[in-house]
Motif scaffolding. Structure first.
Motif, PDB file in Angstrom:
ATOM      1  N   THR A 202      21.001  -4.878  -1.615  1.00  0.00           N
ATOM      2  CA  THR A 202      20.639  -5.663  -2.772  1.00  0.00           C
ATOM      3  C   THR A 202      19.578  -5.204  -3.117  1.00  0.00           C
ATOM      4  O   THR A 202      19.161  -5.447  -4.469  1.00  0.00           O
ATOM      5  CB  THR A 202      20.960  -7.145  -2.638  1.00  0.00           C
ATOM      6  OG1 THR A 202      19.836  -7.623  -1.693  1.00  0.00           O
ATOM      7  CG2 THR A 202      22.191  -7.646  -2.081  1.00  0.00           C
ATOM      8  N   ALA A 203      18.521  -4.464  -2.658  1.00  0.00           N
ATOM      9  CA  ALA A 203      17.315  -3.914  -2.955  1.00  0.00           C
ATOM     10  C   ALA A 203      17.131  -2.724  -2.275  1.00  0.00           C
ATOM     11  O   ALA A 203      17.801  -2.181  -1.200  1.00  0.00           O
ATOM     12  CB  ALA A 203      16.396  -4.953  -2.582  1.00  0.00           C
ATOM     13  N   ASN A 227       9.998   3.734  -1.609  1.00  0.00           N
ATOM     14  CA  ASN A 227      11.127   3.322  -1.567  1.00  0.00           C
ATOM     15  C   ASN A 227      12.397   4.173  -1.414  1.00  0.00           C
ATOM     16  O   ASN A 227      11.996   5.348  -1.814  1.00  0.00           O
ATOM     17  CB  ASN A 227      11.794   2.437  -2.985  1.00  0.00           C
ATOM     18  CG  ASN A 227      10.845   1.144  -3.330  1.00  0.00           C
ATOM     19  OD1 ASN A 227      10.345   1.174  -4.454  1.00  0.00           O
ATOM     20  ND2 ASN A 227      11.098   0.157  -2.429  1.00  0.00           N
ATOM     21  N   THR A 265      12.503   1.975 -12.148  1.00  0.00           N
ATOM     22  CA  THR A 265      12.682   0.369 -12.087  1.00  0.00           C
ATOM     23  C   THR A 265      13.893  -0.121 -11.405  1.00  0.00           C
ATOM     24  O   THR A 265      14.570   0.671 -10.990  1.00  0.00           O
ATOM     25  CB  THR A 265      12.857   0.074 -13.616  1.00  0.00           C
ATOM     26  OG1 THR A 265      13.928   0.566 -14.065  1.00  0.00           O
ATOM     27  CG2 THR A 265      11.600   0.315 -14.276  1.00  0.00           C
ATOM     28  N   GLY A 266      13.834  -1.413 -10.922  1.00  0.00           N
ATOM     29  CA  GLY A 266      14.840  -1.848 -10.316  1.00  0.00           C
ATOM     30  C   GLY A 266      15.062  -1.615  -8.805  1.00  0.00           C
ATOM     31  O   GLY A 266      16.017  -1.928  -8.096  1.00  0.00           O
ATOM     32  N   SER A 267      13.903  -1.613  -8.062  1.00  0.00           N
ATOM     33  CA  SER A 267      13.734  -1.384  -6.632  1.00  0.00           C
ATOM     34  C   SER A 267      13.964  -2.754  -6.081  1.00  0.00           C
ATOM     35  O   SER A 267      14.616  -2.861  -4.996  1.00  0.00           O
ATOM     36  CB  SER A 267      12.630  -0.984  -6.039  1.00  0.00           C
ATOM     37  OG  SER A 267      11.356  -1.743  -6.525  1.00  0.00           O
ATOM     38  N   VAL A 268      13.281  -3.802  -6.696  1.00  0.00           N
ATOM     39  CA  VAL A 268      13.459  -5.064  -6.146  1.00  0.00           C
ATOM     40  C   VAL A 268      12.812  -5.333  -4.956  1.00  0.00           C
ATOM     41  O   VAL A 268      13.260  -6.207  -4.167  1.00  0.00           O
ATOM     42  CB  VAL A 268      15.237  -5.577  -6.153  1.00  0.00           C
ATOM     43  CG1 VAL A 268      15.184  -7.172  -6.199  1.00  0.00           C
ATOM     44  CG2 VAL A 268      15.782  -5.057  -7.474  1.00  0.00           C
ATOM     45  N   ASN A 269      11.999  -4.402  -4.509  1.00  0.00           N
ATOM     46  CA  ASN A 269      11.440  -4.342  -3.089  1.00  0.00           C
ATOM     47  C   ASN A 269      10.179  -3.602  -3.156  1.00  0.00           C
ATOM     48  O   ASN A 269       9.925  -2.468  -3.870  1.00  0.00           O
ATOM     49  CB  ASN A 269      12.315  -3.720  -2.140  1.00  0.00           C
ATOM     50  CG  ASN A 269      12.259  -4.307  -0.677  1.00  0.00           C
ATOM     51  OD1 ASN A 269      11.161  -5.133  -0.500  1.00  0.00           O
ATOM     52  ND2 ASN A 269      13.001  -4.165   0.313  1.00  0.00           N
ATOM     53  N   SER A 273       8.153  -3.592  -6.858  1.00  0.00           N
ATOM     54  CA  SER A 273       9.404  -4.762  -7.066  1.00  0.00           C
ATOM     55  C   SER A 273       9.084  -5.432  -8.470  1.00  0.00           C
ATOM     56  O   SER A 273      10.196  -6.134  -8.800  1.00  0.00           O
ATOM     57  CB  SER A 273       9.516  -5.950  -5.957  1.00  0.00           C
ATOM     58  OG  SER A 273       8.253  -6.367  -5.817  1.00  0.00           O
ATOM     59  N   THR A 276       9.579  -3.772 -13.981  1.00  0.00           N
ATOM     60  CA  THR A 276      10.651  -3.752 -14.731  1.00  0.00           C
ATOM     61  C   THR A 276      10.722  -2.935 -16.116  1.00  0.00           C
ATOM     62  O   THR A 276      11.506  -2.763 -16.893  1.00  0.00           O
ATOM     63  CB  THR A 276      10.915  -5.101 -15.472  1.00  0.00           C
ATOM     64  OG1 THR A 276       9.635  -5.697 -16.264  1.00  0.00           O
ATOM     65  CG2 THR A 276      10.958  -6.241 -14.031  1.00  0.00           C
TER      66      THR A 276
END
Length: 374
Positions: A202-203, A227, A265-269, A273, A276
Motif C-alpha cells: 500500500t506504500a 523509495n 508524489t504518492g510514496s506514502v512512506n 510521504s 503531495t
C-alpha cells in the motif's frame, strides 16, 4: 505487483536479533529483570500571523497553532517502558500519541499513537534493534543543522503554500510505518544506522542510512534515503542530507545541505510521504524533478534563560527537462526564554526571499508561543 518480503531484508533483521540475543541471553536468564514505566506529556501552542506575497491571493491570516506548526515541539502524551534484562541486555517500548492542543483533536490523522509506537532490544556492545512506527533517520540529522532543532520559523522543513498548494522545502516527513531499524554501538563518537519499511503493497518501500560523528562541541551527520516504487519498481525520492554544528560557547554555529532527486508524489512512506505536490508556480509553472537546499545559522545565548536563533535557508526547484527553475529563501530570527527547565516562552519572525516569495502565502510570518513539558 510483488508484495512478498525480500529474503535479504528478513535475513538482515534476523541477524541483528541474533546478535543482540546472543550478547546477553545467558546473563539475562541468571539475573532478575527490573523495569520502569514513565508517563509523560507536552503541550505547545502558538499564535502566528501570515502575510502573503503580492501574487499569492488572499489576505493576512491570524491563527492559533499547535506547536507542530512553528512551535518548539508538537503536543503529545506517551508511555515509556524500560526493562533491564541483565547482562547489559535491555528491552523497551515507546508509545507516543500526538494531539492538536489548539483544537483538542488527535494528531497524525487521528492515530492512537501517531508519533511513535515501537519495541526495542539493545545491548551496549551490540547496538539496538527497533520494530514499529518511528522517526526516520534524517529527522535527527536535519535538526542538528538549524536553531532549536527543526523548530519555530527557523525550521527549513516547513512547507509553504504556493498558489494554494503545499510545496515542500527541505524533505523531512518525520516518521514511517512498519520500520525495522538497527543502530550500532557508539564507537568513540561514531554511530551508524539503517532502516527499511516494506510498504506492504500500500506504500512504496522505504530505505534509510545514517552515519554520525559527535565528540565534545562538534557534530556532523549524513543520511541517504530513498523509495522503491510499488508500481514501477524504480528508485525514487532520493534524499541526501548533511549537517554539522560546532558549539563555541558564546554561540553554536549550524548549517547543512540537502539534495532531493528523482522526485515523485504518492510514496506514502519515508522522507517524501508528506509530499503531495511538486508543481512550482512562479513567473512560470513547472513540475519539480529536483529540489536542492542549504541552510546556515546560529544559536546565541544572551543569558542562561534567553537564547536567540538566526538562520537563512535557500531552496532551488528544477524541472526534469532542464531550463525551468525557481528559487525561494527564508530569513528567520527567533528567541526562546526558559521560565524553568520544562516551560518556555518563544517568539520570532521570518521573511521570504527569491522569485517565489511573491507566490506564497507565508511571505512574512510573526509568531509567539508557550510550551510546557511534564
Amino acid at each position: 505487483m510483488n508484495t512478498r518480503p525480500r529474503l535479504h531484508h528478513l535475513n538482515t533483521t534476523a541477524a541483528a536479533t541474533v546478535l543482540l540475543l546472543s550478547h546477553g541471553l545467558a546473563a539475562a536468564q541468571a539475573t532478575p529483570a527490573t523495569s520502569s514505566v514513565t508517563l509523560f506529556g507536552l503541550l505547545d501552542v502558538n499564535m502566528s500571523r501570515y502575510s502573503p506575497g503580492s501574487h499569492a491571493g488572499g489576505g493576512v491570516q491570524n491563527v492559533i497553532n499547535d506547536g507542530v506548526v512553528n512551535g518548539l515541539n508538537g503536543s503529545r502524551w506517551g508511555i515509556r517502558v524500560a526493562e533491564d534484562l541483565g547482562g547489559g541486555l535491555k528491552a523497551s517500548v515507546l508509545l507516543e500519541s500526538g494531539l492538536n492542543a489548539d483544537t483538542g483533536t488527535l494528531g497524525q490523522g487521528g492515530r492512537a499513537f501517531g508519533r511513535q509506537a515501537f519495541i526495542a532490544l539493545s545491548a551496549a556492545n551490540a547496538g539496538e534493534l527497533r520494530l514499529g512506527r518511528q522517526y526516520i533517520l534524517s529527522d535527527s540529522v536535519v535538526g542538528q543543522g538549524n536553531p532549536f532543532a527543526n523548530a519555530l520559523v527557523n525550521n527549513p522543513t516547513t512547507a509553504v503554500t504556493n498558489m494554494g498548494k503545499a510545496l515542500p522545502m527541505w524533505f523531512n516527513a518525520p516518521r514511517a510505518d512498519n520500520v525495522v531499524q538497527y543502530q550500532t554501538p557508539n564507537w568513540a563518537g561514531f554511530t551508524a544506522a539503517g532502516q527499511i519499511a516494506p510498504g506492504e503493497g500500500t506504500a512504496d518501500r522505504f530505505h534509510g542510512l545514517r552515519a554520525v560523528y559527535s565528540s565534545g562541541p562538534f557534530y556532523t551527520g549524513l543520511t541517504y534515503e530513498w523509495n522503491k516504487s510499488r508500481t514501477t519498481g524504480e528508485n525514487t525520492n532520493k534524499s541526501l542530507s548533511f549537517t554539522a554544528n560546532y558549539n563555541f560557547g558564546f554561540m553554536k554555529l549550524e548549517g547543512g545541505l540537502q539534495r532531493n532527486t528523482d522526485l515523485a508524489t504518492g510514496s506514502v512512506n519515508g522522507a517524501a510521504s508528506g509530499v503531495t505536490n511538486l508543481l512550482v508556480t512562479g513567473d512560470s509553472s513547472f513540475t519539480a524533478h529536483e529540489i536542492d537546499g542549504w541552510t546556515i545559522g546560529a544559536e546565541v545565548p544572551a543569558s542562561t534563560a534567553l537564547v536567540f536563533g538566526l538562520n537563512f535557508t535557500r531552496m532551488k526547484y528544477e524541472a526534469a527537462s532542464g531550463g525551468a527553475n525557481a528559487d525561494l529563501g527564508k530569513l528567520a530570527l527567533t528567541a526562546r526564554y526558559g521560565l524553568s527547565k520544562n516551560t518556555f516562552l518563544y517568539a520570532g519572525g521570518s521573511i521570504a526571499t527569491g522569485e517565489l516569495k511573491a507566490y506564497i502565502s507565508q511571505k512574512q510570518v510573526l509568531q509567539a508561543g508557550l510550551r510546557m513539558a511534564f
